[in-house]
Design an enzyme around this catalytic site. Structure first.
Site, mmCIF file in Angstrom:
data_model
loop_
_atom_site.group_PDB
_atom_site.id
_atom_site.type_symbol
_atom_site.label_atom_id
_atom_site.label_comp_id
_atom_site.label_asym_id
_atom_site.label_seq_id
_atom_site.Cartn_x
_atom_site.Cartn_y
_atom_site.Cartn_z
ATOM 1 N N GLN A 38 37.635 41.827 136.941
ATOM 2 C CA GLN A 38 37.665 41.983 135.483
ATOM 3 C C GLN A 38 36.683 40.998 134.843
ATOM 4 O OE1 GLN A 38 42.083 42.626 134.092
ATOM 5 N NE2 GLN A 38 42.070 41.246 135.866
ATOM 6 N N HIS A 52 34.864 45.351 133.831
ATOM 7 C CA HIS A 52 34.713 44.992 132.408
ATOM 8 C C HIS A 52 33.270 44.641 132.080
ATOM 9 C CE1 HIS A 52 39.253 44.063 131.828
ATOM 10 N NE2 HIS A 52 38.967 45.361 131.744
ATOM 11 N N CYS A 104 19.751 48.146 123.847
ATOM 12 C CA CYS A 104 19.546 48.548 122.446
ATOM 13 C C CYS A 104 20.450 49.730 122.112
ATOM 14 C CB CYS A 104 18.088 48.949 122.227
ATOM 15 S SG CYS A 104 17.804 49.567 120.553
ATOM 16 N N CYS A 116 16.150 44.597 119.412
ATOM 17 C CA CYS A 116 15.322 45.262 120.422
ATOM 18 C C CYS A 116 13.846 45.016 120.111
ATOM 19 C CB CYS A 116 15.628 46.763 120.394
ATOM 20 S SG CYS A 116 14.549 47.734 121.432
ATOM 21 N N SER A 156 44.933 36.787 137.905
ATOM 22 C CA SER A 156 45.045 37.694 136.758
ATOM 23 C C SER A 156 46.494 37.761 136.290
ATOM 24 C CB SER A 156 44.572 39.113 137.118
ATOM 25 O OG SER A 156 44.719 39.960 135.983
HETATM 26 N N1 APR Z 1 43.969 29.688 140.261
HETATM 27 C C1 APR Z 1 44.824 30.743 140.238
HETATM 28 N N2 APR Z 1 45.273 31.322 139.085
HETATM 29 C C2 APR Z 1 44.815 30.807 137.923
HETATM 30 C C3 APR Z 1 43.921 29.712 137.862
HETATM 31 C C4 APR Z 1 43.495 29.151 139.106
HETATM 32 N N3 APR Z 1 42.648 28.118 139.182
HETATM 33 N N4 APR Z 1 43.655 29.458 136.557
HETATM 34 C C5 APR Z 1 44.371 30.350 135.829
HETATM 35 N N5 APR Z 1 45.071 31.151 136.648
HETATM 36 C C6 APR Z 1 45.909 32.292 136.301
HETATM 37 C C7 APR Z 1 46.748 32.108 135.061
HETATM 38 O O1 APR Z 1 48.028 31.630 135.433
HETATM 39 C C8 APR Z 1 46.819 33.524 134.485
HETATM 40 O O2 APR Z 1 48.022 34.185 134.896
HETATM 41 O O3 APR Z 1 45.038 33.370 136.033
HETATM 42 C C9 APR Z 1 45.635 34.256 135.108
HETATM 43 C C10 APR Z 1 44.575 34.643 134.099
HETATM 44 O O4 APR Z 1 45.128 35.628 133.247
HETATM 45 P P1 APR Z 1 44.315 36.051 131.930
HETATM 46 O O5 APR Z 1 43.854 34.855 131.209
HETATM 47 O O6 APR Z 1 45.143 37.087 131.219
HETATM 48 O O7 APR Z 1 42.990 36.748 132.511
HETATM 49 P P2 APR Z 1 42.825 38.218 133.039
HETATM 50 O O8 APR Z 1 44.059 38.708 133.701
HETATM 51 O O9 APR Z 1 41.561 38.251 133.816
HETATM 52 O O10 APR Z 1 42.584 39.054 131.667
HETATM 53 C C11 APR Z 1 42.217 40.406 131.820
HETATM 54 O O11 APR Z 1 41.803 40.494 129.445
HETATM 55 O O12 APR Z 1 40.867 39.722 127.486
HETATM 56 C C12 APR Z 1 40.708 40.591 128.527
HETATM 57 O O13 APR Z 1 38.633 41.414 129.208
HETATM 58 C C13 APR Z 1 39.451 40.292 129.304
HETATM 59 O O14 APR Z 1 39.046 40.705 131.647
HETATM 60 C C14 APR Z 1 39.942 40.095 130.730
HETATM 61 C C15 APR Z 1 41.287 40.798 130.714
#
Ligand code: APR
Length: 249
Positions: A104, A122, A130, A154, A194
């Site tokens: 993502q 993403h 452009c 552009c 994530s």
């Molecule tokens: N190691 C492991 N896990 C981690 C670490 C780390 N060093 N740092 C943070 N985390 C975990 C957090 O606990 C959290 O649950 O990673 C997760 C990140 O979650 P989000 O911030 O929601 O990110 P993500 O899941 O990638 O978001 C998905 O949301 O805003 C949109 O487009 C954006 O691609 C993104 C999408």
């Protein structure tokens, strides 16, 4: 580090060697200095509204604000370096455990870590295009126009350009349908860093018979996982690679 879970994840990867897809989120890049989105206090969305700044509407209605924010937040990401987590995943791919890395993230750090088969559902920070004539430029070249220009334009037709990332309100890119095919032919999906809160990307995590999660905090899907390893991606994934290397499965 939870040695039992490390060993269990190594066994799962070994059992499904070559039929495993990885699905990463912003959490794998925080150890490269890039904040994630939803970690309490430090996540980007804990102090700004994504719809206000990173949506298609924001780009078209308030292009100057959009680009000022985009430059401020994502400009530094262009210089980020991969961390131990990216390197461990590239090792799992190169040694045949993992066939695809679906991300993502738009930071390109999996590719900088020499991963070969990366699907960016993403989009990415490498280029802009452009909105009128479709011409593509490197992101760096667009950001260099700021701040003397209010928005990057552009060079061919003078219209405003947009980043090749998926903004809130955008259709999903072709990489998403490729990612769906990748997980549908997998026996295991390994989720790393994530919160699994954003759809439709998060649906990719649930298409295979087996699920494993490496995350610092609990996620919505922990109960569905065969193995959950709570910890930082760099340390956890390096431990799993070491466990596989010494053949202790
Ligand atoms: N190691 C492991 N896990 C981690 C670490 C780390 N060093 N740092 C943070 N985390 C975990 C957090 O606990 C959290 O649950 O990673 C997760 C990140 O979650 P989000 O911030 O929601 O990110 P993500 O899941 O990638 O978001 C998905 O949301 O805003 C949109 O487009 C954006 O691609 C993104 C999408």
């Amino acid at each position: 580090m939870q040695q039992t879970e490390v060993r269990a994840l190594a066994q799962l990867l070994n059992r499904h060697r070559g039929r495993t897809a990885v699905f990463t989120g912003a959490g794998i890049s925080t150890e490269s200095g890039i904040p994630d989105f939803r970690s309490p206090g430090t996540g980007l969305w804990s102090h700004i509204d994504p719809m206000e700044y990173l949506s298609v509407d924001a780009l078209y209605a308030r292009p100057q604000t959009f680009w000022r924010y985009f430059d401020q937040v994502f400009g530094p990401t262009l210089d980020a370096e991969p961390n131990a987590g990216h390197i461990a995943l590239a090792t799992l791919e190169q040694s045949g455990y993992v066939h695809t890395i679906i991300t993502q993230n738009i930071d390109g750090l999996h590719q900088k870590a020499e991963a070969q088969n990366v699907l960016e559902v993403h989009g990415h920070l490498r280029t802009v295009h452009c909105r009128s004539c479709g011409r593509t430029y490197p992101m760096q070249q667009a950001l260099e126009q700021l701040p003397k220009e209010p928005v990057p334009r552009c060079e061919q037709c003078g219209k405003t350009v947009r980043p090749d990332v998926v903004l809130f309100g955008d259709m999903m890119p072709h990489a998403f349908s490729q990612a769906l095919q990748a997980v549908e032919r997998s026996q295991l999906v390994l989720v790393v860093g994530s919160s699994l809160t954003v759809s439709p990307a998060n649906t990719l995590a649930f298409q295979a018979p087996h699920l494993a999660i490496v995350n610092r905090d609990p996620t919505l899907a922990d109960r569905r996982a065969d193995v959950v390893l709570y910890g930082t991606a760099g340390e956890a994934l390096t431990a799993v690679v070491e466990e596989l290397a010494i053949g202790h499965q």
